[in-house]
Structures are given as structure tokens and as C-alpha cells.
Enzyme design. Sequence first.
Site, PDB file in Angstrom:
ATOM      1  N   ARG A 230      -6.760  -7.838  -9.718  1.00 56.39           N
ATOM      2  CA  ARG A 230      -7.437  -9.118  -9.994  1.00 56.39           C
ATOM      3  C   ARG A 230      -8.902  -8.815 -10.256  1.00 56.39           C
ATOM      4  NH1 ARG A 230     -10.264  -9.092  -5.000  1.00 56.39           N
ATOM      5  NH2 ARG A 230      -8.937  -8.332  -3.327  1.00 56.39           N
TER       6      ARG A 230
ATOM      7  N   LYS B 155       0.809  -1.211   0.000  1.00 55.10           N
ATOM      8  CA  LYS B 155       0.000   0.000   0.000  1.00 55.10           C
ATOM      9  C   LYS B 155       0.849   1.271   0.000  1.00 55.10           C
ATOM     10  CE  LYS B 155      -3.703  -2.183   2.670  1.00 55.10           C
ATOM     11  NZ  LYS B 155      -4.939  -2.275   1.916  1.00 55.10           N
TER      12      LYS B 155
ATOM     13  N   ASN C  53      -6.578  -3.352  -6.435  1.00 54.82           N
ATOM     14  CA  ASN C  53      -6.647  -4.812  -6.417  1.00 54.82           C
ATOM     15  C   ASN C  53      -6.402  -5.298  -7.838  1.00 54.82           C
ATOM     16  OD1 ASN C  53      -7.235  -4.960  -3.648  1.00 54.82           O
ATOM     17  ND2 ASN C  53      -9.381  -4.521  -4.067  1.00 54.82           N
TER      18      ASN C  53
ATOM     19  N   GLU D   3      -2.578   7.235   7.910  1.00 56.84           N
ATOM     20  CA  GLU D   3      -3.437   8.021   7.030  1.00 56.84           C
ATOM     21  C   GLU D   3      -4.392   8.866   7.828  1.00 56.84           C
ATOM     22  OE1 GLU D   3      -5.856   5.646   4.477  1.00 56.84           O
ATOM     23  OE2 GLU D   3      -4.166   5.125   3.211  1.00 56.84           O
TER      24      GLU D   3
HETATM   25  P1  ADP Z   1     -12.907  -7.945  -2.742  1.00 56.20           P
HETATM   26  O1  ADP Z   1     -12.420  -8.695  -3.920  1.00 56.20           O
HETATM   27  O2  ADP Z   1     -14.289  -7.492  -2.948  1.00 56.20           O
HETATM   28  O3  ADP Z   1     -12.007  -6.862  -2.258  1.00 56.20           O
HETATM   29  P2  ADP Z   1     -12.216  -9.349  -0.369  1.00 56.20           P
HETATM   30  O4  ADP Z   1     -11.474  -8.163   0.122  1.00 56.20           O
HETATM   31  O5  ADP Z   1     -13.132 -10.040   0.556  1.00 56.20           O
HETATM   32  O6  ADP Z   1     -13.072  -9.009  -1.624  1.00 56.20           O
HETATM   33  O7  ADP Z   1     -11.140 -10.371  -0.923  1.00 56.20           O
HETATM   34  C1  ADP Z   1     -11.430 -11.274  -1.966  1.00 56.20           C
HETATM   35  C2  ADP Z   1     -10.797 -12.585  -1.701  1.00 56.20           C
HETATM   36  O8  ADP Z   1      -9.431 -12.418  -1.537  1.00 56.20           O
HETATM   37  C3  ADP Z   1     -11.308 -13.278  -0.472  1.00 56.20           C
HETATM   38  O9  ADP Z   1     -11.421 -14.653  -0.767  1.00 56.20           O
HETATM   39  C4  ADP Z   1     -10.241 -13.026   0.563  1.00 56.20           C
HETATM   40  O10 ADP Z   1     -10.174 -14.111   1.455  1.00 56.20           O
HETATM   41  C5  ADP Z   1      -9.018 -12.957  -0.313  1.00 56.20           C
HETATM   42  N1  ADP Z   1      -8.017 -12.046   0.173  1.00 56.20           N
HETATM   43  C6  ADP Z   1      -8.129 -10.739   0.397  1.00 56.20           C
HETATM   44  N2  ADP Z   1      -6.961 -10.219   0.785  1.00 56.20           N
HETATM   45  C7  ADP Z   1      -6.079 -11.235   0.817  1.00 56.20           C
HETATM   46  C8  ADP Z   1      -4.700 -11.343   1.138  1.00 56.20           C
HETATM   47  N3  ADP Z   1      -3.965 -10.296   1.476  1.00 56.20           N
HETATM   48  N4  ADP Z   1      -4.113 -12.563   1.062  1.00 56.20           N
HETATM   49  C9  ADP Z   1      -4.820 -13.629   0.694  1.00 56.20           C
HETATM   50  N5  ADP Z   1      -6.123 -13.587   0.376  1.00 56.20           N
HETATM   51  C10 ADP Z   1      -6.746 -12.410   0.428  1.00 56.20           C
HETATM   52  P1  ADP Z   2      -8.047  -3.799   2.504  1.00 59.56           P
HETATM   53  O1  ADP Z   2      -6.750  -4.119   1.875  1.00 59.56           O
HETATM   54  O2  ADP Z   2      -8.303  -4.507   3.770  1.00 59.56           O
HETATM   55  O3  ADP Z   2      -9.177  -3.842   1.526  1.00 59.56           O
HETATM   56  P2  ADP Z   2      -8.257  -0.905   2.306  1.00 59.56           P
HETATM   57  O4  ADP Z   2      -7.117   0.010   2.430  1.00 59.56           O
HETATM   58  O5  ADP Z   2      -8.792  -1.151   0.936  1.00 59.56           O
HETATM   59  O6  ADP Z   2      -7.867  -2.278   2.990  1.00 59.56           O
HETATM   60  O7  ADP Z   2      -9.438  -0.380   3.249  1.00 59.56           O
HETATM   61  C1  ADP Z   2     -10.529  -1.172   3.580  1.00 59.56           C
HETATM   62  C2  ADP Z   2     -11.641  -0.343   4.209  1.00 59.56           C
HETATM   63  O8  ADP Z   2     -11.155   0.418   5.326  1.00 59.56           O
HETATM   64  C3  ADP Z   2     -12.235   0.714   3.299  1.00 59.56           C
HETATM   65  O9  ADP Z   2     -13.208   0.178   2.448  1.00 59.56           O
HETATM   66  C4  ADP Z   2     -12.797   1.696   4.306  1.00 59.56           C
HETATM   67  O10 ADP Z   2     -13.994   1.219   4.862  1.00 59.56           O
HETATM   68  C5  ADP Z   2     -11.765   1.694   5.404  1.00 59.56           C
HETATM   69  N1  ADP Z   2     -10.749   2.754   5.212  1.00 59.56           N
HETATM   70  C6  ADP Z   2      -9.581   2.624   4.561  1.00 59.56           C
HETATM   71  N2  ADP Z   2      -8.877   3.782   4.551  1.00 59.56           N
HETATM   72  C7  ADP Z   2      -9.618   4.668   5.246  1.00 59.56           C
HETATM   73  C8  ADP Z   2      -9.428   6.052   5.626  1.00 59.56           C
HETATM   74  N3  ADP Z   2      -8.340   6.734   5.321  1.00 59.56           N
HETATM   75  N4  ADP Z   2     -10.401   6.645   6.331  1.00 59.56           N
HETATM   76  C9  ADP Z   2     -11.512   5.969   6.705  1.00 59.56           C
HETATM   77  N5  ADP Z   2     -11.740   4.681   6.397  1.00 59.56           N
HETATM   78  C10 ADP Z   2     -10.818   4.022   5.673  1.00 59.56           C
HETATM   79 MG    MG Z   3      -9.413  -2.836  -0.118  1.00 56.68          MG
END
Ligand code: ADP
Ligand code: ADP
Ligand code: MG
Length: 684
Positions: A303, A122, A301, A206
Site C-alpha cells: 500500500r 510474514k 507493505n 527471527e
Molecule cells: P506505516 O505505513 O508507516 O508502516 P503504520 O505501521 O503506523 O505506518 O501503519 C499505517 C496505518 O495502517 C496506520 O493507520 C495503522 O493503524 C494501520 N495498520 C497497520 N497495521 C495494520 C493492521 N495489521 N491492520 C489494520 N491496520 C493496520
Molecule cells: P510491523 O508489521 O509491526 O511493522 P515489522 O516486522 O515490520 O513489524 O517490524 C517492525 C519493527 O520491529 C522494525 O522496524 C524494527 O524496529 C523491529 N524489528 C523487526 N524485526 C527485527 C529483528 N529481526 N531484529 C531487530 N529488530 C527488529
Molecule cells: Mg513493518
Amino acid sequence: MFSKILIANRGEIACRVIRTARRMGIETVAVYSDADGEHGPALHVQMADEAVPIGPRDAETGREPYLLARRIIDAALATGAEAIHPGYGFLSENPEFVEAVDKAGLVFIGPSAKSIRAMGLKDAAKALMEKAGVPVVPGYHGERQEPEFLAEEAEKIGYPVLIKARAGGGGKGMRKVDDPKEFAAALEGAQREGEASFGDGRVLIEKYISAPRHIEVQVFGDNHGNAVHLFERDCSLQRRHQKVIEEAPAPGMTEEMRTAMTSAAVTAAKAIDYSGAGTIEFIVDGSKGLKPDGFWFMEMNTRLQVEHPVTEEVTGIDLVEWQLRVAGGEELPAKQEDIRLEGHGFEARLYAEDAAKGFLPAIGTLHHLSFAENARIETGVEQGSVISPFYDPMIAKVISKGNNREEALQMLHAALRHTQVAGTVTNKAFLSALCLHEEFAAGKVDTGLIGRDLEKLVPEPAHSDQALVCAALFMAAQPSCPKADDPVSALGAFSLWGERSEIIHLEQAGERHSLALSTTDGHNWSCRSLSAASGAAWTAALLFTDFSAKRLQILYDGKEIAAEVAAWGGHLAVFIGDETHEFALPDLLEAVAGEEAGADAIIAPMPGLVKKLSAKPGQKITRNEPLIVLEAMKMEHVLAAPRDGVLAAVNVAEGDQVVDGTVLIALEAEEEVEDGARSGEAPA
Ligand code: ADP
Ligand code: ADP
Ligand code: MG
């Protein structure tokens, strides 16, 4: 185009990819782990043209088979597959896997290892995006990690702040800090979680955006320098940073904001020469409406996302088809100006989980499973499938498409109502409650909505009494021996009643209800509870029954209640509105147990954990002696000896996780003489 591909995944996404490949005339190879093969062929295995077992976890590392690059690549080479689709999760964002696939002379259906690396962490991704001119959440995403330094940075950013593990994903390794005093402890927590889950304890800080919305843009690139967007999705309905319901387009989106967000997303994709399907996630300040200066890049993401179907619904584009074409070397099938957004799409993630118990993941056999006929359902299970403790407990994605948001939401709710799952608890009632949530219905979404209203969204079931009455009536009012060729009894319960009474025993969540029901006309029933403590009594009228379709309608307490029933091996499930009520029928279970008594084995009646074991091969046992304690869904079940005898084999150990149907213990065969003696005892 490829003639054969391998899908390195399981569940709904494997099925989803296979479906499109089939339509395109591409042969498919599935892979499956031992854990998935144990219950008979999984749905993705049934759907594929070929399937290759990829065995148990790795003996050395304990790593999950779907993560074992070597086994998967070998399976592709052995079957002559030319390309590998990774689905999501598992190996989908693993650059070493992409390199290994390339090296084996195969094609990875997804971006290059270089693009994945650029977005993999990130902090580095944010620095890169900043350079490309994409707005990034204000914060610190540099190298320095000393707690005092980071605390100073947090102070500069201004509280509240969010600490994120730089390698994080799926909401892990994230801590919101409201007060500088809590900073040190929160930092430690995020570092620890990052280290444990991703092997990387480094973090970034952040600004925490208040009342944030999660809006992401679907992008697509090819290997000829083209990149387009397929509009946005709103994924603000989250529980603990995990998406629950997603939609497209985002409510309240303006043309100005959309232009700003989608062009930032395409800029991001171009900055890394992106090829294939990708998603740029933005955090949006929704507190004063959507403003073009109020969105920031969060992560990419690299993928296909879980929620890609909502984009397919509003664009009419099959994203998996595009992935295959792009990986096959074709140019993007459409130009930006030809991609149109029409109508509104929703997706709800139906999980085996217990909302009332803090959304604890659940397991179980799906003894009954039926979906709404008109909805799009993406699933990897069928009736009889097992939700095991080894993988994500998703049952299905329920998807709706309408001409507008209101229509699509109503359709989503209808689709959920017509979804029936029995054999495990699900979050269906929670999802339905969300569909009815006023602010959500009005399009006022933010990531805190679910947390704020959790109690309202996870209500106590309102129809427990009605469900009990329906279950009892369903049992009592059934014509006792229906004959299809007899026109009178074919009329069902309404024919030929005299005074009739029945005693029905039902068990719900460990509580036993013994009820005496009686009727003179088959229509009006009175009932009294036989348990002295309760002494409850009620009357109800049967308005309608259709025993073959397992539907009934009753008048109870002045209200008409419509219910549907599912029945399997000593169990009943009653579906009323959004609620599911499961009952055990102890009489039937005893009958089943009676048949099994005298059996030569103890078979696990449900998946669970062997908590206690007091059995050794050669041991003499007596009938009903407790031998095994099985823990399933946090409850302990005692399994006892089916008859007197000697143990021949004990196939499990304490701590083993077993699936239902497993032979846990086998008895030595009974001797002829004993057999004869017993049948002599039995009355003729
Ligand atoms: P989205 O694709 O909507 O962001 P999720 O965040 O739930 O959905 O992640 C999608 C899939 O990827 C899920 O099966 C979750 O278990 C897997 N996943 C998410 N982050 C990781 C990670 N860092 N390492 C391995 N699997 C992950
Ligand atoms: P992940 O890899 O787990 O998907 P993300 O960075 O995409 O992590 O953040 C996942 C969720 O966390 C977002 O959908 C939002 O709900 C919350 N989030 C992330 N960054 C912020 C932020 N700066 N302020 C408030 N909420 C946040
Ligand atoms: Mg995310």
C-alpha cells in the site's frame, strides 16, 4: 483516466488523495462514519466533491464503518465512482476487499488480491523472498508451532531472538527474548497478542539484529511488467516499533549498499508481479556501518505508506498520481534511469498524545491550530476539529525538504516550533527534542535510540514559571477598552499608565494561581502570589506587546522570553519555544457558566466518558446538584444542575462516550410565573 474516484478512508490520507485527484481533474467521493460526522463535516468531506455517510459500526460484528466493504462499494456504485483508493490502514491490505471491488466492476487503486496475499503473512512472504534470492533475516518461519520445537529453533538461531506474530502489524505481537529462560513466557505473549489482534496466534522466530536500523525501499510496479524503485527511507526513529520521524535518503547510505538494497526490493516486487505503490522493509545491521551483506527482508507493505511524502520530497514525484495512472492502466510515468534523488526530506508524526504519561493517546477539541507557513503539512483536521477516541490521534505530518540533511533537520525543527496546537496535549516537544538530539543530528540512528534516551527526550517543561508570568501579564496589561479610532489607546499598553493593579486568577493542571500584579509605567511589573503557602513574588519587564497578534516579549530573571498566546472561551495557551502551556481563566469560565446558569440543558463541555449518572426523566432537581460525572483525559468533571427544575430528558447512559456539545440532559421549560418572579428579584 478515471473521471471519478471514491476514497475509502478518513483523515490526512483521504485529504492527501483528494488533493492530487483534484489537480488531475478527477472528481472525488468521500465517505464518513457517524463518529466522524458528529462534529460537522470533517476536512476530507469538505474537500471532496461529494460525500456519502457510511453510518455506525456494524450492529452484528461491531466492526468499524471504514472496514465495511459492502457499504463502501455501494457508495461507489451509487455515486458512479469508477475506482476506489483505500489509503493506508483499514481496507488497504485486504485481498477479499480487492476481490469484492473487482466483482462490482470497479477498480481497486492498488495491487492485485494475489500480490497482497503473497505478502500478507510474514512467514509465507519470507519463504517466497528466500526463493527469489532476497536476503531474509535468519530464523524459523515454518509451519511447526510446538513450544519445545520453537525453543530449539531459537537456540539454533542464537539469542537474542525476536518472536513475531506471522499476521502481525503496527508493532503488535512481537517479543524480544534475551534469555532462553524467558522464551516460553514470551512465546505465549506473542501468540496471545497475535490471536487477539489478528485472529492468528501463529508465530515465527527471527534472529534479533542488535543496533538495528529500519531502512525501507519504495517500489512501484505497473500492469505492463515494469517495476522500479524510488530509493530508500530510513525509519529507525521508533518508539515501541512505531515510526516517529522518517527521512530520505538514509544517513550514511553508500552507493554500493543502495544498489544492493534497491535491486533486492525490485526483485521482490517482480517476484509477485507487483502493481502500484509498495514498500519493502529491511532490517539493517548498523553496528559497523552499512554493509551490502548486512540487510535482510522483514516484510512488504502492499500500500501507500504513511511516510511516503519524504520520498516525494526527494524525487519530486507525486506518488498518488502514479497510483492513479497505474490503476488507470497506464505504464509507469518514468523509467528507472529518469528517477533522481535530490536533497533531503524529513517527516515527523504529530500526535495528540501525552509523552509524559507514557505516550497515552489523547483526545480533545483543537481550539487553536496553526502550522508553520513554509513547511509541508499533511493533515485531516483544522482549528475546531475534534480528536476523538475512535480513531488514530494523528494531528498532522510535518514535512521538510532541504538541500542536505542538516538543513532539512533544522527546517523540520523550525516547522515544529511554529506549529501551535491547543486544546489537547501533543508530542510536539518530544519531536522537537528529537530534532536536537546529538546522535540523531549526526545521523547515528538505530531503532533503540528513543528508548535509550527517553528521559532526556521527554523533559519536564523548563518554562512553566515564565509561561505563568506571560499569561498573567497578557491578561493584566491588555488595554481595558481599546478603541480603534482613538490614536492614544491604539498605542496599546504603553500609553497613559498611572499606578495600576490587577488581580489575575489562572488555573493550570488543576492548580489555582491568584496573582496581584501592579505597575506604574506599564513596562515594569511586580507581582505577588496571593496564595499564602507560596508567597512567591517576582518582577518582570514587558519588552514588547502586540495584543492583536497575541505576541509578547518579557524580561524575566534577566532573560528575554518571547511568547505567543492563543485564547478561547475562558482559556489561554502560551507558546514558548517548543513548549505549550495551557491555562484556564476561572473568572471568565464563571462568567460563561453564569450565562449558562438558568439554562435548560447540561451540555458536555468536552469529549469524555459518562462515568456516573444520577438523573432520571421527571426527577426534581435543585441548582448545583451534581448529576453527571464525565471522565475526560483521565480526570473526572462533575456537571451540576444549572437551576432548580424538573428533568425532561436524559440522553445518555453510564459508560457512554460523548463528544463535546452533546446535550446530556434537558430540563423542562420554566413556567412563566417563576420567570417573572426571578426577574423581579434581580437588581435593575
Ligand atoms: P506505516 O505505513 O508507516 O508502516 P503504520 O505501521 O503506523 O505506518 O501503519 C499505517 C496505518 O495502517 C496506520 O493507520 C495503522 O493503524 C494501520 N495498520 C497497520 N497495521 C495494520 C493492521 N495489521 N491492520 C489494520 N491496520 C493496520
Ligand atoms: P510491523 O508489521 O509491526 O511493522 P515489522 O516486522 O515490520 O513489524 O517490524 C517492525 C519493527 O520491529 C522494525 O522496524 C524494527 O524496529 C523491529 N524489528 C523487526 N524485526 C527485527 C529483528 N529481526 N531484529 C531487530 N529488530 C527488529
Ligand atoms: Mg513493518
